[in-house]
Design an enzyme around this catalytic site. Structure first.
Site, PDB file in Angstrom:
ATOM      1  CG  MET A  18     -33.888  40.832 -15.531  1.00  0.00           C
ATOM      2  SD  MET A  18     -32.570  41.807 -16.308  1.00  0.00           S
ATOM      3  CE  MET A  18     -33.539  42.713 -17.497  1.00  0.00           C
ATOM      4  CD  GLU A  19     -33.226  46.031 -15.949  1.00  0.00           C
ATOM      5  OE1 GLU A  19     -32.640  45.268 -15.157  1.00  0.00           O
ATOM      6  OE2 GLU A  19     -32.641  46.571 -16.908  1.00  0.00           O
ATOM      7  CG  HIS A  70     -33.262  49.257 -14.201  1.00  0.00           C
ATOM      8  ND1 HIS A  70     -32.447  50.022 -15.001  1.00  0.00           N
ATOM      9  CD2 HIS A  70     -32.455  48.323 -13.625  1.00  0.00           C
ATOM     10  CE1 HIS A  70     -31.190  49.578 -14.900  1.00  0.00           C
ATOM     11  NE2 HIS A  70     -31.165  48.565 -14.064  1.00  0.00           N
ATOM     12  CG  HIS A  88     -30.271  48.945  -9.552  1.00  0.00           C
ATOM     13  ND1 HIS A  88     -29.253  49.810  -9.887  1.00  0.00           N
ATOM     14  CD2 HIS A  88     -30.405  48.114 -10.607  1.00  0.00           C
ATOM     15  CE1 HIS A  88     -28.794  49.502 -11.087  1.00  0.00           C
ATOM     16  NE2 HIS A  88     -29.477  48.467 -11.550  1.00  0.00           N
ATOM     17  CD  GLU A  89     -32.685  45.158 -10.545  1.00  0.00           C
ATOM     18  OE1 GLU A  89     -33.015  45.350 -11.731  1.00  0.00           O
ATOM     19  OE2 GLU A  89     -31.490  44.989 -10.196  1.00  0.00           O
ATOM     20  N   GLY A 112     -27.601  39.799  -9.745  1.00  0.00           N
ATOM     21  CA  GLY A 112     -28.294  40.270  -8.549  1.00  0.00           C
ATOM     22  C   GLY A 112     -29.801  40.245  -8.721  1.00  0.00           C
TER      23      GLY A 112
HETATM   24  N1  PHE Z   1     -30.047  44.538 -15.599  1.00  0.00           N
HETATM   25  C1  PHE Z   1     -29.758  43.929 -14.333  1.00  0.00           C
HETATM   26  C2  PHE Z   1     -29.572  45.097 -13.358  1.00  0.00           C
HETATM   27  O1  PHE Z   1     -28.564  45.687 -13.233  1.00  0.00           O
HETATM   28  C3  PHE Z   1     -28.544  43.095 -14.294  1.00  0.00           C
HETATM   29  C4  PHE Z   1     -28.595  41.850 -15.096  1.00  0.00           C
HETATM   30  C5  PHE Z   1     -27.916  41.774 -16.288  1.00  0.00           C
HETATM   31  C6  PHE Z   1     -29.308  40.755 -14.654  1.00  0.00           C
HETATM   32  C7  PHE Z   1     -27.932  40.637 -17.050  1.00  0.00           C
HETATM   33  C8  PHE Z   1     -29.319  39.614 -15.395  1.00  0.00           C
HETATM   34  C9  PHE Z   1     -28.629  39.546 -16.574  1.00  0.00           C
HETATM   35  O2  PHE Z   1     -30.455  45.547 -12.763  1.00  0.00           O
HETATM   36 ZN    ZN Z   2     -29.428  47.681 -13.410  1.00  0.00          ZN
END
Ligand code: PHE
Ligand code: ZN
Length: 886
Positions: free
Chosen positions: A270-271, A308, A304-305, A268
């Site tokens: 990435m943070e 994080h 969400h991001e 989806g």
């Molecule tokens: N850490 C990301 C999220 O949940 C998800 C993700 C994991 C994206 C691995 C890319 C690779 O916000």
């Molecule tokens: Zn996440």
């Protein structure tokens, strides 16, 4: 990579690294086919590690071009180099600088991990273990370093160059067509949060002033021609930033916050610190190209991001077993945010629907694992509904157990105590225990025990003594880890609903701990006695779905109908209707399998009609109430010997009967609650539209001629959400209008990949055995590409995961189709292939012939022998299911 030599990683074997990497300087020169990366790492030995201990750096398919240590070459015998590892046998005792030069081909990177180039844009994806595809490193989350990144590229190819942290300098490289930018991130971070982006990108800009007056420059970057669809995401970002300050006291900590939307992305979003990278599906929306659901997703994923930044980035995970530390908590935070932005009960019901549809089946099948797993072969396979959604439920229960204030105090301690740390679940729980004095020992089992606990409750009211006795029993099912399960701390929010619909008060409670309307059920069994109950109550248990369990209560149908009409908790009203439907649907399924005609209690439709007709209720809530349990829910309730065709038949029959009984009444409610003609994304309007779509569904199920009206609604639709809803219904009911409207839709949106994804998904989810041929044909459509994860998810995953009658076609052809796709895709993109493979996770509960066919397809795939670790891990665990091998 074969399974056999993929080592199993165990939580119990965690050990810190011998070396720390204090600072990282990266010089990345972007070229389409031969980019180069120079990494200058300041390395020091950690206390406790013996001088001369070898330094082992992770790599993944790397090509080493240069290596020096404190400016001197490293002799061949002092090092060992493979594409996957770089070992310095006897590093200096004092801190030293290691300089590593690697080259890579971003255009050939089809796995979309590490540095890749898609649609001409360079981007990186490093979580979980992608940084090792860029340079040799201690690629694990407990190695925190301060990063400075210099990025260089051809000006015309990549006028925009972005990195983590704050911009430092930028300029042209005189005498060339290239330019550079330098970024510095002052916050120590693990390598999985590293990112760079380079490309010819459009942008929208804005700014945000934090509570303490810091001005942050915001930007969302996207491909040209897409910037006019970024406004809602920007608005959601600003609201998220404000909300985290107000609700949790968390402020943003850099001068800039950048988001980049790319069209080829495995997940989806990435943070990455200060530089979130998004699947553009979760950024781009406007009324003509996004549905109400898309708006809600964009808002949730942006939040969400962003969240994080504190839960994940400022405090990260010690190791990947602790993944839920950041993900479960951050999902909980984004759910709370959406609940506040929209409607809390509607959001809660939606989250429970999703949990039951995705997490419950996972927890009941061969891929079940604890919220904090204890072993893995491939960490990519643990970005699961259990880690994310059940992980969020555990945080919510913690809040229920400690109260909102206690929870907030514990979180404050967590942020204070662990800022800058790579932490564990034990660290996290200790903060709450210390802040509140609570003993969370038993609660911590939620992180350790896989499987959805079942709680059964019976009750007995004695009018003479005015006492209510409630007997509770809990059990945690067996899971593949074979662990013996202990009783859990299950918080049951409840009320005793009196004859007038008001909650009754009660006096003393003996036999268990009850406070603030929560039963804290901690033993294998408990018998609670409530005194001073003045009238016969209907117990309403599990209000707000206060625990992720399966509840089996002893309420009779009358009691449930009463709760639908009267419970003060909207979740419980909805749930009472769902439970009645589920019971009728499992009975009806059994009848259909014996060629009998199912019969339904007419009071059910009446009760739904009562809700639909009630203009005092939120239209969004009414739409949810009119939505029957899904085929997955019914299959889960049946549990074994599942026949997807019978389930589908039963559900359609109930839908038809409900539509006949209350269709007219519902469409009248829709007329009274029509949304304004102008599209606004607000939850209130979205709810009115959802009610309209629910009404279409009922009319079409009971009256095929309604297709004319719905086709009409398609043609007159002013925005996408109505158009998509109408098209989906017509296609799924195989209405005569479906084919021409599909063609119309394709022509209208052929240049918009995100909308075209919906066109693929609608066709892939049309129920019935004939859909497989359609899906196979669509894989040859010019607009289909295996290289675009969104397209693969739209067509293939929708078919495998959201079309039970299509995928589970009796002759097993659906299974063979899926294993064929997995084998092909696995060569390029193992993580997406592995996600498709989870489509088999519930096959053991199917009736014999389908189960045998699925097993045969899986075994044939497994026997090909050259699967990635990702796919082999999923297939092996799926085939290991003890219930099929017993
Ligand atoms: N850490 C990301 C999220 O949940 C998800 C993700 C994991 C994206 C691995 C890319 C690779 O916000
Ligand atoms: Zn996440």
């Amino acid at each position: 990579m074969r399974t056999d030599n993929a080592p199993v990683v165990r939580l119990s074997e965690y050990r810190p690294t011998d070396y720390a990497i204090d600072t990282v300087y990266l010089d990345i020169r972007l070229m389409p086919e031969a980019s180069s990366v120079t990494a200058r790492l300041s390395i020091s030995r950690r206390d406790g590690a013996a001088a001369g201990t070898s330094l082992d750096l992770d790599g993944d398919g790397l090509v080493l071009k240069g290596l020096s240590l404190d400016g001197m070459g490293v002799a061949d015998e002092a090092r060992t180099v493979t594409p996957d590892r770089l070992t310095i046998h006897a590093p200096p005792a004092d801190p030293f600088v290691l300089e590593i030069v690697t080259t890579l081909n971003p255009s050939a990177n089809k796995a979309l991990m590490g540095l890749y180039r898609s649609n001409g844009v360079y981007t990186t994806q490093c979580e979980a273990e992608g940084f090792r595809r860029i340079t040799y490193f201690l690629d694990r989350p407990d190695v925190l370093s301060v990063y400075t990144t210099r990025i260089e590229a051809r000006k015309s190819e990549a006028p925009v160059l972005l990195g983590n942290g704050n911009p430092v300098t930028a300029g042209n490289i005189t005498g060339t067509d290239r330019h550079f930018a330098v970024w510095h991130d002052p916050h120590p971070k693990p390598p999985y949060l590293f990112a760079v982006v380079g490309g010819d990108l459009d942008a929208v800009h804005d700014s945000f002033t934090t509570a303490s007056g810091r001005v942050v420059k915001l930007a969302i970057y996207c491909e040209h021609g897409k910037a006019d669809r970024c406004a809602y995401a920007m608005d959601a970002l600003k609201r998220s930033m404000r909300w985290d300050e107000e609700r949790f006291g968390r402020e943003y900590d850099l001068d800039v916050f950048n988001i980049v939307a790319v069209s080829d992305f495995n997940m989806g979003a990435m943070e990455n610190k200060g530089l979130n990278v998004f699947n553009d599906k979760y950024v781009l929306v406007d009324p003509q190209t996004g549905t109400d659901q898309d708006y809600a997703h964009v808002e949730a994923v942006i939040a969400h991001e962003y969240f994080h930044n504190w839960t994940g980035n400022r405090i990260t995970c010690r190791d990947w077993f602790q993944l839920c530390l950041k993900e479960g908590l951050t999902v909980f935070r984004d759910q709370e945010f959406s609940a506040q932005m929209r409607s809390r009960p509607v959001k809660r019901i939606g989250d429970v629907v999703a949990l039951r549809q995705h997490q419950f089946p996972e927890d009941a099948g061969p891929l079940a694992h604890p919220v904090r797993p204890e072993t893995y072969r491939e960490i990519n396979n643990f970005y699961t509904a259990t880690v994310y959604e059940k992980g969020a439920e555990v945080c919510r229960m913690l809040q229920t157990v400690l109260g909102e204030d206690g929870f907030r105090e514990g979180l404050d301690v967590y942020f204070q105590r662990h800022d800058g740390d790579a932490a564990t679940i034990e660290d996290f729980l200790a903060c709450f225990a210390d802040a509140t004095g609570a003993d969370l020992t038993q609660f911590s089992l939620w992180y350790e025990q896989a499987g959805t606990p079942a709680v059964s409750v019976s009750h007995d009211f004695d009018a003479d003594t005015q006492t209510l006795t409630m007997t509770l029993r809990q059990s945690v099912p067996e899971t593949p880890d074979g662990k013996t399960k202990k009783p859990m701390h299950i918080p049951l929010r409840f009320g005793l609903v009196g004859p007038d619909g008001q909650d009754l008060s009660y006096g003393e409670v003996s036999g268990g701990r009850v406070n603030d309307d929560v039963i804290h059920f901690t033993g294998a069994t408990a018998t609670l006695t409530f005194s001073g109950v003045t009238a016969r109550p209907v117990p309403s248990l599990l209000r707000g779905f206060s625990a992720p369990i399966r509840l089996e209560d002893d309420l009779c149908a009358n009691d449930r109908f009463f709760l639908i009409g009267h419970d003060s908790d909207p979740f419980s009203r909805w749930e009472a209707a769902q439970q009645i439907a589920l019971t009728m649907l499992t009975d009806a399924t059994a009848k259909l399998r014996q060629d009998e005609t199912p019969a339904f209690d007419p009071r059910f439709a009446e009760a739904l009609g009562g809700l639909a007709d009630n203009d005092g209720l939120d239209p969004a809530f009414r739409a949810l109430a009119l939505t029957l349990p899904g085929e997955v829910d019914i299959a889960q309730a049946i549990g074994h010997d599942v026949d997807p065709d019978a389930i589908h038949g039963a559900r359609q029959a109930l839908l038809k009967e409900t539509g006949s009984a209350i269709g007219t009444l519902v469409s009248e409610a829709v007329s009274r609650n029509a949304p304004p003609a102008m599209f606004r994304p607000e939850a209130e309007d979205a709810g009115r539209r959802a009610l309209r779509h629910a009404s279409w569904n009922l009319s079409l199920a009971s009256e095929p001629a309604a297709s004319k009206q719905i086709a009409e609604a398609y043609s007159q639709a002013e925005y996408l959400t109505d158009r998509v809803a109408a098209l989906r219904l017509l296609v799924h009911h195989q209405s005569g209008e479906a084919e021409s409207l599909l063609a119309e839709f394709y022509d209208r949106y052929r240049d918009n990949p995100l909308v075209l994804d919906k066109w693929f998904a609608i066709q892939a989810t049309a129920p019935g055995g004939q859909t497989l041929e359609r899906v196979e044909a669509l894989t040859a459509h010019p607009a289909f590409s295996m290289a675009t994860p969104n397209r693969v998810y739209a067509l293939i995953r929708s078919f495998a995961a959201a079309n039970p009658t299509g995928f589970n076609r009796e002759d097993g052809a659906g299974y063979r189709f899926l294993t064929g796709v997995i084998a092909t895709l696995d060569k390029d993109n193992p993580s997406v292939a592995a996600r498709l493979a989870t489509g088999f996770r519930s096959f053991a509960m199917l009736e014999d012939s389908r189960r045998a066919a699925a097993q045969a397809a899986l075994q044939a795939l497994s026997a090909t022998g050259n699967l990635s670790r990702d796919v082999a891990d999923i297939i092996d665990r799926t085939l290991d299911d003890s219930s099929i091998n017993a």
